[in-house]
Scaffold this active site. Sequence first.
Site: not given
Ligand code: PLP
Length: 390
Positions: A44, A280
């Site tokens: 993702k 800044y």
């Molecule tokens: C993002 C996510 C993962 C992976 O989590 P990590 O801590 O990056 O391994 C697994 N399951 C779900 C539902 C997630 O949203």
Amino acid sequence: MNETDAVRGATLRARAEIDLAALRANVRSLRAHAPGAAFMAVVKADGYGHGAVPCARAAVEAGATWLGTATPQEALALRAPGAGVPDDVRVMCWLWTPGGPWREAIEADLDVSVSGLWALEEVTAAARLAGRPARVHLKADTGLGRGGCMPGDWAELIAGALRAEADGLLHVVGLWSHLACADEPGHPSIEAQLTRFREMVARAEQQGIDPEVRHIANSAATLTLPESHFDLVRSGIALYGVSPSPEIGTPADFGLRQVMTLTASLALVKHAPGGEGIGYGHHYVTPGATTLGLVPLGYADGIPRHASSAGPVLVEGKWRTVAGRIAMDQFTVDLGGDEPRAGAEAVLFGPGDRGEPTVKDWAQAAGTIGYEIVTRIGTRVPRVHVNAMP
Ligand SMILES: *Cc1c(COP(=O)(O)O)cnc(C)c1O
């Protein structure tokens, strides 16, 4: 300037090199931690900022048989012609809102998640239109308080899913959940969630569900909680060689190697007298005569402004610190009298072999987690994928 020159110019300013050999080796290490379970590579958020498609392909080459995304659009992109993801790799997405796209998901052979009755109604309606059953994972809220069905509503959701299954509109292929505190070893919620998950799975199975996979483990649980592995583990951050949390351990503790190296070319090197206000707000004032290096990356590129006066950068073998505020496109480092040439490499983070800072160091400097550092690297920074399999 032709397009190639434009791309080369962008890469000269700054680049995020993505080591696909490291990613493949990380998949193999993670699979060795969960030998009894199938492996889902979570890609993702554009593969946590590393490029979803090349990372998905590399993960599959190293033995991932599942890919996971949050949104259906991210999952559909993995099924697009040209993505190069084999058809027999299961692709699951879990973040649904009313309106779908359920039918496209069913037609693209995605696995979808259902947490409540509205989603069950929409997915069955879409299956009717598509003329084929949906592959559904029913999600239980075992104590995260985010997505998922509460235990009190579970029997009704299961009953509805069984009716739709009997009508040929879906297959319940998975029962699943997500952990709240897997990155804090020993946290009492971990055992409580696993107990509730076992109970909710047992109740579903007693009602007549026969899932292919039961799954709850994220990266931290894959690495540290064998009792959480069930049939499938879903690993994201560890795939990219970043530890889920300092408490869990370093990447090296688990045979993982950081995949992303973020570098920039110094845009300017110059002498400055003492007492010179930098950036800044003048939050840094040169303590004496010195040299300054301009790093052409800023918060629009995902360099966190919260790391102002704190973020580390390796220049010619030495750690330097962001001098004053990080701006939208650039920040300054005090080079302490050294005189690298304009164009010299500034390494913000990498796996650490050359003594450079890592993602963990930037997370610490910004008061956040490694996940946020890598996922926020902006689209203006070209990803350069190296060590792809031929
Ligand atoms: C993002 C996510 C993962 C992976 O989590 P990590 O801590 O990056 O391994 C697994 N399951 C779900 C539902 C997630 O949203």
